[in-house]
Design a protein around this motif. Structure first.
Motif, PDB file in Angstrom:
ATOM      1  N   ASP A 187      60.127 -43.317  62.228  1.00  0.00           N
ATOM      2  CA  ASP A 187      59.847 -41.891  62.389  1.00  0.00           C
ATOM      3  C   ASP A 187      58.964 -41.402  61.241  1.00  0.00           C
ATOM      4  O   ASP A 187      58.663 -42.144  60.296  1.00  0.00           O
ATOM      5  N   LEU A 188      58.545 -40.147  61.335  1.00  0.00           N
ATOM      6  CA  LEU A 188      57.603 -39.592  60.368  1.00  0.00           C
ATOM      7  C   LEU A 188      58.169 -39.570  58.952  1.00  0.00           C
ATOM      8  O   LEU A 188      57.450 -39.875  57.995  1.00  0.00           O
ATOM      9  N   ALA A 189      59.433 -39.232  58.794  1.00  0.00           N
ATOM     10  CA  ALA A 189      60.028 -39.193  57.452  1.00  0.00           C
ATOM     11  C   ALA A 189      59.990 -40.576  56.803  1.00  0.00           C
ATOM     12  O   ALA A 189      59.622 -40.715  55.631  1.00  0.00           O
ATOM     13  N   GLU A 190      60.333 -41.601  57.577  1.00  0.00           N
ATOM     14  CA  GLU A 190      60.301 -42.975  57.040  1.00  0.00           C
ATOM     15  C   GLU A 190      58.860 -43.415  56.794  1.00  0.00           C
ATOM     16  O   GLU A 190      58.569 -44.093  55.805  1.00  0.00           O
ATOM     17  N   PHE A 191      57.954 -43.029  57.663  1.00  0.00           N
ATOM     18  CA  PHE A 191      56.538 -43.344  57.496  1.00  0.00           C
ATOM     19  C   PHE A 191      56.040 -42.780  56.167  1.00  0.00           C
ATOM     20  O   PHE A 191      55.403 -43.484  55.371  1.00  0.00           O
ATOM     21  N   ARG A 192      56.331 -41.520  55.897  1.00  0.00           N
ATOM     22  CA  ARG A 192      55.885 -40.875  54.658  1.00  0.00           C
ATOM     23  C   ARG A 192      56.570 -41.477  53.435  1.00  0.00           C
ATOM     24  O   ARG A 192      55.947 -41.638  52.391  1.00  0.00           O
ATOM     25  N   ARG A 193      57.851 -41.828  53.573  1.00  0.00           N
ATOM     26  CA  ARG A 193      58.566 -42.455  52.451  1.00  0.00           C
ATOM     27  C   ARG A 193      57.898 -43.766  52.081  1.00  0.00           C
ATOM     28  O   ARG A 193      57.626 -44.044  50.912  1.00  0.00           O
ATOM     29  N   ARG A 194      57.595 -44.578  53.070  1.00  0.00           N
ATOM     30  CA  ARG A 194      56.936 -45.863  52.821  1.00  0.00           C
ATOM     31  C   ARG A 194      55.499 -45.670  52.327  1.00  0.00           C
ATOM     32  O   ARG A 194      55.034 -46.409  51.467  1.00  0.00           O
ATOM     33  N   ALA A 195      54.796 -44.676  52.884  1.00  0.00           N
ATOM     34  CA  ALA A 195      53.409 -44.424  52.486  1.00  0.00           C
ATOM     35  C   ALA A 195      53.299 -44.041  51.016  1.00  0.00           C
ATOM     36  O   ALA A 195      52.252 -44.249  50.398  1.00  0.00           O
ATOM     37  N   ALA A 196      54.350 -43.503  50.444  1.00  0.00           N
ATOM     38  CA  ALA A 196      54.339 -43.087  49.035  1.00  0.00           C
ATOM     39  C   ALA A 196      54.375 -44.274  48.073  1.00  0.00           C
ATOM     40  O   ALA A 196      54.069 -44.120  46.887  1.00  0.00           O
ATOM     41  N   ARG A 197      54.706 -45.447  48.567  1.00  0.00           N
ATOM     42  CA  ARG A 197      54.731 -46.634  47.703  1.00  0.00           C
ATOM     43  C   ARG A 197      53.291 -47.035  47.363  1.00  0.00           C
ATOM     44  O   ARG A 197      52.447 -47.137  48.259  1.00  0.00           O
ATOM     45  N   PRO A 198      52.999 -47.310  46.100  1.00  0.00           N
ATOM     46  CA  PRO A 198      51.612 -47.611  45.719  1.00  0.00           C
ATOM     47  C   PRO A 198      51.037 -48.868  46.376  1.00  0.00           C
ATOM     48  O   PRO A 198      49.831 -48.942  46.608  1.00  0.00           O
ATOM     49  N   GLU A 199      51.866 -49.825  46.711  1.00  0.00           N
ATOM     50  CA  GLU A 199      51.363 -51.077  47.295  1.00  0.00           C
ATOM     51  C   GLU A 199      51.223 -51.021  48.817  1.00  0.00           C
ATOM     52  O   GLU A 199      50.668 -51.922  49.437  1.00  0.00           O
ATOM     53  N   ARG A 221      52.308 -59.666  58.742  1.00  0.00           N
ATOM     54  CA  ARG A 221      53.620 -59.593  59.381  1.00  0.00           C
ATOM     55  C   ARG A 221      54.426 -58.368  58.956  1.00  0.00           C
ATOM     56  O   ARG A 221      55.448 -58.068  59.539  1.00  0.00           O
ATOM     57  N   ASN A 222      53.982 -57.672  57.926  1.00  0.00           N
ATOM     58  CA  ASN A 222      54.746 -56.549  57.391  1.00  0.00           C
ATOM     59  C   ASN A 222      54.139 -55.230  57.865  1.00  0.00           C
ATOM     60  O   ASN A 222      53.717 -54.397  57.076  1.00  0.00           O
ATOM     61  N   ILE A 223      54.103 -55.065  59.189  1.00  0.00           N
ATOM     62  CA  ILE A 223      53.464 -53.917  59.829  1.00  0.00           C
ATOM     63  C   ILE A 223      54.553 -52.958  60.323  1.00  0.00           C
ATOM     64  O   ILE A 223      55.529 -53.398  60.936  1.00  0.00           O
ATOM     65  N   TYR A 224      54.339 -51.681  60.066  1.00  0.00           N
ATOM     66  CA  TYR A 224      55.213 -50.635  60.603  1.00  0.00           C
ATOM     67  C   TYR A 224      54.337 -49.618  61.313  1.00  0.00           C
ATOM     68  O   TYR A 224      53.221 -49.338  60.885  1.00  0.00           O
ATOM     69  N   GLU A 225      54.878 -49.069  62.373  1.00  0.00           N
ATOM     70  CA  GLU A 225      54.100 -48.155  63.215  1.00  0.00           C
ATOM     71  C   GLU A 225      54.818 -46.823  63.353  1.00  0.00           C
ATOM     72  O   GLU A 225      56.037 -46.799  63.573  1.00  0.00           O
ATOM     73  N   LEU A 226      54.082 -45.739  63.216  1.00  0.00           N
ATOM     74  CA  LEU A 226      54.658 -44.431  63.501  1.00  0.00           C
ATOM     75  C   LEU A 226      55.073 -44.459  64.963  1.00  0.00           C
ATOM     76  O   LEU A 226      54.239 -44.642  65.849  1.00  0.00           O
ATOM     77  N   GLY A 227      56.345 -44.302  65.212  1.00  0.00           N
ATOM     78  CA  GLY A 227      56.873 -44.483  66.559  1.00  0.00           C
ATOM     79  C   GLY A 227      57.277 -43.195  67.243  1.00  0.00           C
ATOM     80  O   GLY A 227      57.990 -43.231  68.243  1.00  0.00           O
ATOM     81  N   THR A 228      56.859 -42.079  66.690  1.00  0.00           N
ATOM     82  CA  THR A 228      57.207 -40.790  67.272  1.00  0.00           C
ATOM     83  C   THR A 228      55.945 -39.971  67.523  1.00  0.00           C
ATOM     84  O   THR A 228      54.884 -40.273  67.000  1.00  0.00           O
ATOM     85  N   VAL A 229      56.104 -38.925  68.320  1.00  0.00           N
ATOM     86  CA  VAL A 229      55.021 -37.986  68.576  1.00  0.00           C
ATOM     87  C   VAL A 229      55.320 -36.745  67.737  1.00  0.00           C
ATOM     88  O   VAL A 229      56.415 -36.191  67.809  1.00  0.00           O
ATOM     89  N   VAL A 230      54.341 -36.353  66.936  1.00  0.00           N
ATOM     90  CA  VAL A 230      54.537 -35.240  66.014  1.00  0.00           C
ATOM     91  C   VAL A 230      53.408 -34.225  66.157  1.00  0.00           C
ATOM     92  O   VAL A 230      52.340 -34.546  66.680  1.00  0.00           O
ATOM     93  N   ASP A 231      53.641 -33.029  65.662  1.00  0.00           N
ATOM     94  CA  ASP A 231      52.625 -31.982  65.665  1.00  0.00           C
ATOM     95  C   ASP A 231      51.697 -32.204  64.475  1.00  0.00           C
ATOM     96  O   ASP A 231      52.151 -32.371  63.347  1.00  0.00           O
ATOM     97  N   LEU A 232      50.422 -32.195  64.730  1.00  0.00           N
ATOM     98  CA  LEU A 232      49.415 -32.379  63.699  1.00  0.00           C
ATOM     99  C   LEU A 232      49.602 -31.403  62.543  1.00  0.00           C
ATOM    100  O   LEU A 232      49.305 -31.725  61.391  1.00  0.00           O
ATOM    101  N   HIS A 233      50.113 -30.223  62.826  1.00  0.00           N
ATOM    102  CA  HIS A 233      50.255 -29.177  61.820  1.00  0.00           C
ATOM    103  C   HIS A 233      51.567 -29.259  61.052  1.00  0.00           C
ATOM    104  O   HIS A 233      51.789 -28.442  60.147  1.00  0.00           O
ATOM    105  N   ASP A 234      52.420 -30.205  61.368  1.00  0.00           N
ATOM    106  CA  ASP A 234      53.657 -30.415  60.604  1.00  0.00           C
ATOM    107  C   ASP A 234      53.246 -30.776  59.177  1.00  0.00           C
ATOM    108  O   ASP A 234      52.475 -31.719  58.973  1.00  0.00           O
TER     109      ASP A 234
END
Length: 173
Positions: A53-65, A148-161
């Protein structure tokens, strides 16, 4: 008459076995649809486990690597993308270009998203037909290139969120 019928069957069988379609699939190793189907089948369960989900996506995206990879066109990317994303258009995927963008570490965490993750259906994120959403071939291709370490945003979200963190490189934006 019986021999000419047999001859006709033999000629037809020979022509069918040497058809251009058959010859192309036997001689062209640069296009391998059965291997693509096998790879897609192998990836299916792994991809299902990597939808976040978006929260997990953003949490992971914050990692520098971690790399957030946007595979839409360069023009669409310039019109808008998720903050921190790097663009490599899907049509440009090759071993060398992927290594240049992602790096040599095949285990690097990669996050992906596409137009169909957004409910807005406006430029630059016009919806694609669901079976043709770019996430699917992107995941399959990254996996096929060895990542092999691929994660995908699996939800539909509002662009303006605000959690989406949409940014634009376009002048005047």
């Amino acid at each position: 008459m019986r021999n000419s019928g047999l001859l006709l069957v033999c000629v037809a069988a020979t022509m069918l076995s040497a058809s251009p379609l058959q010859a192309a699939s036997d001689s062209t190793q640069q296009i391998d649809y059965p291997a693509f189907l096998a790879l897609s089948h192998e990836v299916a369960a792994k991809r299902q486990e990597r939808l976040i989900d978006l929260a997990e996506f953003r949490r992971r995206a914050a990692r520098p690597e971690t790399l957030v990879l946007d595979t839409r066109s360069a023009a669409a990317f310039a019109e808008g993308h998720m903050a921190g994303a790097i663009n490599l258009p899907f049509s440009d995927f090759t071993d060398s270009k992927l290594r240049a963008v992602i790096g040599a570490d095949l285990g690097r965490e990669i996050l992906i998203y596409c137009n169909n993750n957004f409910s807005n259906n406006i430029r630059p994120i016009k919806l694609k037909r669901a079976p043709l959403a770019l996430n699917i071939p992107t995941f399959i291709n990254l996996y096929g290139y060895g990542y092999r370490n691929i994660y995908e945003l699996g939800t539909v979200v509002d662009l303006h969120d605000p959690m989406v963190q949409w940014v634009s490189d376009a002048p005047g934006s």
